[in-house]
Design an enzyme around this catalytic site. Structure first.
Site, PDB file in Angstrom:
ATOM      1  CE1 TYR A  29      -8.206  -3.399  -1.425  1.00 53.32           C
ATOM      2  CE2 TYR A  29      -9.918  -2.824   0.155  1.00 53.32           C
ATOM      3  CZ  TYR A  29      -9.540  -3.345  -1.066  1.00 53.32           C
ATOM      4  OH  TYR A  29     -10.501  -3.826  -1.923  1.00 53.32           O
ATOM      5  CG  HIS A  42      -8.609   1.219  -2.480  1.00 51.08           C
ATOM      6  ND1 HIS A  42      -9.439   0.891  -1.432  1.00 51.08           N
ATOM      7  CD2 HIS A  42      -8.740   2.563  -2.650  1.00 51.08           C
ATOM      8  CE1 HIS A  42     -10.030   1.975  -0.969  1.00 51.08           C
ATOM      9  NE2 HIS A  42      -9.626   3.000  -1.700  1.00 51.08           N
TER      10      HIS A  42
END
Length: 243
Positions: A29, A42
């Protein structure tokens, strides 16, 4: 598209915990250059359409506290049908060729874009991260989620249904043959129990590594290769490779 990410430490005998999926997930991420896309993925409750492998540690030994990379080098793979996501990850690694792994900096030695295999209706594959399949079951008037295992035919039915759902969610529809047959080499099946950490909460997912033969529409096979088979792909489950 699929990437191979090679990492290295400045020190030998680098300790890696047995449960590291959440660490790799955080690295992924953080390396998405498009911050809006990273945030969207996310916080999404839906399919995220990427997966990643277990760590490959060529020079290793097992210790009580984890896995030790004797030369401080290891690598892993990331895969997605979303080319823009993969390109954004490449940008992230090139802009900042370091990652934080257990509060320590590691160098990104190499980022390699891998060529796809030629997909056929029937193929032999093996897992690069274990397969997870679950089902809801009513118990005393309440529904609970139960992990399935390859000794139960419902394990493979769940993989097939999950693959079709993901394909339709990504492309909007699927008008082809939904037949998917997965035949495992049972002697290769290995059970793994992996910790899933979220905030201060920790649960365990039972999943399985194996070699198998799969018979399906080539579009589904390519999607399984890109996105992963089974559940929890974005947490490091269900990545497969062609043999």
């Amino acid at each position: 598209m699929r990437l191979k990410i090679s990492l290295s430490s400045t020190k030998a005998n680098y300790l890696i915990p047995f449960n590291y999926n959440h660490i790799l997930s955080a690295i992924i991420y953080r390396k998405i250059a498009d911050l809006d896309l990273a945030a969207k993925l996310h916080f999404s409750k839906d399919f995220k359409f990427f997966t990643f492998s277990q760590l490959n540690i060529p020079e290793r030994r097992i210790a009580d506290e984890g896995i030790i990379s004797k030369d401080g080098k290891f690598h892993f793979f990331i895969s997605s049908p979303n080319d823009y996501l993969i390109q954004s990850m490449v940008e992230g690694y090139l802009e900042d060729p370091e990652v934080i792994f257990m509060n320590k900096k590691l160098s990104v030695e190499n980022v390699e874009l891998l060529k796809k295999p030629q997909f056929k209706k029937r193929m032999k594959m093996k897992t690069m991260s274990p397969l997870a399949a679950r089902m809801k079951r009513e118990y005393n008037g309440k529904f609970r989620i139960r992990d399935l295992d390859p000794g139960d035919l419902r394990f493979f039915t769940a993989l097939q249904k999950n693959l079709i759902r993901k394909y339709k969610a990504y492309y909007g529809d699927y008008e082809g043959n939904e037949y998917v047959q997965i035949v495992p080499e049972m002697r290769t099946v290995q059970k793994k129990k992996i910790a899933i950490k979220k905030d201060d909460h920790k649960t365990f997912q039972t999943a399985y590594n194996m070699r198998f033969e799969i018979d399906a529409d080539k579009r589904l096979l390519e999607f399984a290769y890109d996105c992963g088979l089974g559940e929890r792909n974005s947490m490091g489950f269900g990545m497969v490779m062609a043999l």
